[in-house]
Each structure stands twice: as C-alpha cells, then as structure tokens.
Design an enzyme around this catalytic site. Structure first.
Site, short mmCIF file in Angstrom:
data_model
loop_
_atom_site.label_atom_id
_atom_site.label_comp_id
_atom_site.label_asym_id
_atom_site.label_seq_id
_atom_site.Cartn_x
_atom_site.Cartn_y
_atom_site.Cartn_z
N CYS A 1 -12.52 -2.35 -22.37
CA CYS A 1 -12.06 -3.51 -23.15
C CYS A 1 -12.55 -3.45 -24.60
CB CYS A 1 -12.51 -4.81 -22.50
SG CYS A 1 -14.29 -5.01 -22.46
N CYS B 1 -17.72 -8.75 -17.61
CA CYS B 1 -18.22 -9.43 -18.81
C CYS B 1 -19.68 -9.82 -18.60
CB CYS B 1 -17.38 -10.68 -19.11
SG CYS B 1 -15.60 -10.41 -19.11
#
Ligand code: FES
Length: 160
Positions: free
Chosen positions: A36, A109
C-alpha cells in the site's frame, strides 16, 4: 468497513495524539508496507519509574492511511508507562485499542504500528535496522531525498 469502525477511526483522527518527531528519543523504528506504500516511524523515550525503565513518551509520523494513524495515536498512548517487554507483549488487536476488531483488509494497518514498535524496541530482531534516533530523518525527508537509483515521490496538488 462498517460504519461504527469508521466513526471510531474518525474520532481518533479528530484529535490524534503524539504525532510528530520526538526530539531526544532513545529509540526509533521505521517500517513500510510495499503493497500500500504506507510508511510509519515511531519514536520512543524512556524514563525511570519505581526502579524500572518504562516508556515515558512515544510519537509517530505516518503518511496516508487513516487506520494506521488512528492505531498509532491510540497505541502511543497505550504503551506509556509500560516497559519495553510489556509493550512488545501487546497483540496487534490490543494496540488498536478502542477501535475494536479491524476488518481483514485493515489488519495490516495495525501490524504496521506493531512493526514500527518492534523495530524501535528490539531492532536486533528486525531485518531493516532503524537509524539511530539522533540521525533518523523525518519521514518527509525520507520521501523527499531519493537515494541514487530510487524513485522520487512527488505529491500532487489537491484537486480543486
Ligand atoms: Fe496500508 Fe493502512 S492501507 S497501512
């Protein structure tokens, strides 16, 4: 992502804690996620308390992902007053604190925050050794100063 989780993330982002470089930090850890493109750096400063070395303060810098910022904000509060061992014993979902369970696509995350914490607190176990706290550039420096042979990221102006 469900609405409740989105609301909790927005609440954490409305008043993010411990953002920015921590001058005089004792340890710094940096991790990136190639998929990402997110990067997160975490600074940690210790103090003596009741004969133990505990985390006095932790701060972070991150670009991009709201979930990682929300988790880092909560996690840097959560680890205050803990020893390095106690902080390292926290599981990924514990670092996310009051955000609650994250959906599968957002777990990485929180793992980014966990990775930065590990990189700072047990650098000998992390492959990418962090720079010393005194020499660590800010994340913005990392993005702005390309090494030879790397790609320079250019941020686009906000759309009007
Ligand atoms: Fe990759 Fe959040 S989307 S860290």
């Amino acid at each position: 992502m469900n609405d409740d989780l989105q609301k909790r993330i927005q609440a954490a982002l409305a008043n993010p804690q411990n953002m920015g470089e921590l001058t005089g930090a004792d340890a710094v850890g940096t991790v990136g996620n190639a998929d990402c493109g997110e990067m997160l750096r975490l600074w940690v400063k210790f103090k003596e308390q009741n004969g133990k070395k505990v985390i006095d303060r932790a701060t972070f810098q991150s670009f991009g992902c709201e979930t990682a910022i929300a988790v880092a904000s909560l996690a840097t509060e959560l680890i205050r007053g803990k020893t390095a061992e106690e902080a390292l014993a926290l599981k990924t979902e514990e670092l996310a604190g009051e955000l609650g369970p994250l959906p599968p696509m957002k777990i990485h995350c929180a793992q980014l925050v966990e990775g930065a914490l590990r990189s700072a607190l047990e650098p000998e176990k992390v492959e990418d050794k962090p720079a010393s706290p005194a020499k660590a550039p800010t994340l913005l420096d990392s993005f702005s100063r390309p090494k030879d042979g790397t790609v320079k990221l250019t941020f686009l102006d906000e759309e009007k």
